[in-house]
Design an enzyme around this catalytic site. Structure first.
Site, PDB file in Angstrom:
ATOM      1  N   GLY A 147      62.544  -4.252  16.450  1.00 47.23           N
ATOM      2  CA  GLY A 147      62.766  -5.012  17.701  1.00 47.23           C
ATOM      3  C   GLY A 147      64.187  -5.498  17.794  1.00 47.23           C
ATOM      4  O   GLY A 147      64.879  -5.051  17.017  1.00 47.23           O
ATOM      5  N   ALA A 148      64.449  -6.451  18.573  1.00 48.13           N
ATOM      6  CA  ALA A 148      66.054  -6.932  18.977  1.00 48.13           C
ATOM      7  C   ALA A 148      66.685  -5.551  19.215  1.00 48.13           C
ATOM      8  O   ALA A 148      67.837  -5.354  18.684  1.00 48.13           O
ATOM      9  CB  ALA A 148      66.646  -7.864  17.778  1.00 48.13           C
ATOM     10  N   HIS A 195      68.870   1.798  18.767  1.00 46.94           N
ATOM     11  CA  HIS A 195      67.386   2.137  18.768  1.00 46.94           C
ATOM     12  C   HIS A 195      67.264   3.203  20.132  1.00 46.94           C
ATOM     13  O   HIS A 195      66.484   4.011  20.036  1.00 46.94           O
ATOM     14  CB  HIS A 195      66.603   0.838  19.085  1.00 46.94           C
ATOM     15  CG  HIS A 195      66.577  -0.132  17.969  1.00 46.94           C
ATOM     16  ND1 HIS A 195      67.437  -1.385  18.118  1.00 46.94           N
ATOM     17  CD2 HIS A 195      65.936  -0.080  16.908  1.00 46.94           C
ATOM     18  CE1 HIS A 195      67.276  -1.996  17.097  1.00 46.94           C
ATOM     19  NE2 HIS A 195      66.341  -1.213  16.192  1.00 46.94           N
ATOM     20  N   HIS A 200      68.818  -2.320  20.358  1.00 44.88           N
ATOM     21  CA  HIS A 200      70.073  -2.120  20.930  1.00 44.88           C
ATOM     22  C   HIS A 200      70.455  -0.687  21.106  1.00 44.88           C
ATOM     23  O   HIS A 200      69.542   0.137  21.070  1.00 44.88           O
ATOM     24  CB  HIS A 200      71.347  -2.627  19.686  1.00 44.88           C
ATOM     25  CG  HIS A 200      71.048  -2.091  18.460  1.00 44.88           C
ATOM     26  ND1 HIS A 200      70.920  -0.636  18.152  1.00 44.88           N
ATOM     27  CD2 HIS A 200      70.636  -2.885  17.177  1.00 44.88           C
ATOM     28  CE1 HIS A 200      70.701  -0.725  16.674  1.00 44.88           C
ATOM     29  NE2 HIS A 200      70.294  -1.879  16.278  1.00 44.88           N
TER      30      HIS A 200
HETATM   31  P1  AMP Z   1      65.170  -1.448  12.801  1.00 47.15           P
HETATM   32  O1  AMP Z   1      64.702  -2.180  13.936  1.00 47.15           O
HETATM   33  O2  AMP Z   1      66.135  -1.936  12.286  1.00 47.15           O
HETATM   34  O3  AMP Z   1      64.040  -1.307  11.754  1.00 47.15           O
HETATM   35  O4  AMP Z   1      65.459  -0.125  13.256  1.00 47.15           O
HETATM   36  C1  AMP Z   1      64.691   0.920  13.787  1.00 47.15           C
HETATM   37  C2  AMP Z   1      65.047   2.398  13.706  1.00 47.15           C
HETATM   38  O5  AMP Z   1      66.410   2.420  14.395  1.00 47.15           O
HETATM   39  C3  AMP Z   1      65.482   2.553  12.203  1.00 47.15           C
HETATM   40  O6  AMP Z   1      64.983   4.088  12.185  1.00 47.15           O
HETATM   41  C4  AMP Z   1      66.993   2.429  12.123  1.00 47.15           C
HETATM   42  O7  AMP Z   1      67.593   3.254  11.257  1.00 47.15           O
HETATM   43  C5  AMP Z   1      67.292   2.951  13.703  1.00 47.15           C
HETATM   44  N1  AMP Z   1      68.814   2.456  13.589  1.00 47.15           N
HETATM   45  C6  AMP Z   1      69.183   1.100  13.616  1.00 47.15           C
HETATM   46  N2  AMP Z   1      70.424   0.832  13.855  1.00 47.15           N
HETATM   47  C7  AMP Z   1      70.737   2.239  14.302  1.00 47.15           C
HETATM   48  C8  AMP Z   1      72.037   2.408  14.704  1.00 47.15           C
HETATM   49  N3  AMP Z   1      73.234   1.704  14.865  1.00 47.15           N
HETATM   50  N4  AMP Z   1      72.287   3.865  15.125  1.00 47.15           N
HETATM   51  C9  AMP Z   1      71.165   4.505  14.994  1.00 47.15           C
HETATM   52  N5  AMP Z   1      70.083   4.177  14.630  1.00 47.15           N
HETATM   53  C10 AMP Z   1      69.805   2.943  14.291  1.00 47.15           C
END
Ligand code: AMP
Length: 285
Positions: free
Chosen positions: A32-33, A38, A35
């Site tokens: 979540g959160a 995602h 950006h």
């Molecule tokens: P998270 O919510 O941090 O678990 O991220 C969810 C998915 O989004 C994971 O597969 C992350 O690797 C991906 N993700 C997070 N930040 C980025 C980014 N800046 N660019 C591309 N993918 C991202």
């Protein structure tokens, strides 16, 4: 907007899709959160699949630091809006009770999962592997999308998929960055304005080393140490800054095209990670 909470509600929507030979399910798991990073994953899934499921779940078992879990940004309404705008057909926000009937079963990925993030965040990859396996079993996607921003996580999930024979395809998406190079992360919200101003130094040092390692044979370790010193001077507390083999995550002494430089560093209370692959951008880019 189509937000569901229980596994039953999710199944009511996804079960009929499995009877339809034309339907393909793309899955983007998140904490979540949301950006633009995602959203890039969701957009890619929407281009490639007929139905996109996004999960939003702050998974307690992957947080080794209780205060990181407590303070992790949560904004479910905005997440549902952003995911839908990016192409999600359904946003699933599971409950802890549904996801953890008990905590008696844990998946531990061996080998590379014990290095780097695994070493600095004990239990983190057990939490990640366990929740991702549960999510895969419930959503049963054709394709699941992950970000290369979390490079070691991609490798851990690939290994789990191979070892446990998950019948799906994995796709990895390049890191989305701010114009100044900082990798987008939900945790960036917690940086002070002063910390935010120095945060791009992480990517600056990754690129500096990646560019040097590509162009000339040199003392890799001395350059890594220079970067650690520069980041420390900028106010980072560096946990690791290393050259590794992108498949095994074993440390390397000499660089080859395709190897990765990985970093984890704290800025105040915020822990940031990033990486670059050698040869993934041109020197004058
Ligand atoms: P998270 O919510 O941090 O678990 O991220 C969810 C998915 O989004 C994971 O597969 C992350 O690797 C991906 N993700 C997070 N930040 C980025 C980014 N800046 N660019 C591309 N993918 C991202």
């Amino acid at each position: 907007m189509n937000t569901v909470y229980s596994i039953r509600e999710l199944n009511e929507i996804t079960d009929p899709l499995r009877q339809d030979a034309q339907a393909t399910i793309g899955f983007v798991p998140t904490l979540g959160a949301l950006h633009e990073g995602h959203c890039a994953l969701i957009q890619k899934a929407a281009q490639e699949c007929t139905f996109v499921v996004v999960s939003v779940f702050v998974n307690p078992t992957q947080f080794n630091d209780p205060s990181d879990y407590q303070n992790y940004p949560r904004n479910p309404e905005l997440d549902a809006e952003k995911a839908t705008a990016a192409g999600a057909h359904i946003v699933w926000m599971p409950t802890v009770e549904d996801m953890y009937p008990s905590q008696d079963t844990t998946i531990t990925v061996g080998g590379l999962a014990s290095l780097w993030e695994g070493a600095h965040r004990p239990g983190h990859f057990d939490g990640v592997a366990t929740i991702v396996a549960k999510l895969f079993n419930i959503v049963r996607p054709d394709t699941a999308y992950f970000g290369l921003k979390d490079l070691q996580q991609c490798a851990v999930i690939s290994q789990m998929k191979r070892d446990l024979h998950f019948p799906l395809e994995l796709k990895f998406i390049n890191t989305i960055r701010e114009p100044d190079g900082l990798a987008l992360s939900s945790r960036n919200q917690r940086l002070s304005s002063q910390e935010r101003a120095v945060a791009p130094a992480l990517y600056r040092e990754l690129r500096r080393c990646a560019t040097l390692f590509l162009s000339e044979p040199l003392n890799v370790d001395a350059e890594l140490q220079k970067s650690i010193a520069a980041l420390t001077g900028d106010g980072f507390s560096v946990e690791y800054f290393a050259l590794v083999d992108t498949q095994t995550f074993q440390m390397k002494e000499a660089a080859n095209q395709g190897d990765s430089i990985i970093v984890a560093a704290r800025l105040g209370v915020v822990r940031l990670i990033d990486n670059v692959q050698i040869g993934s951008f041109s020197v004058d880019e």
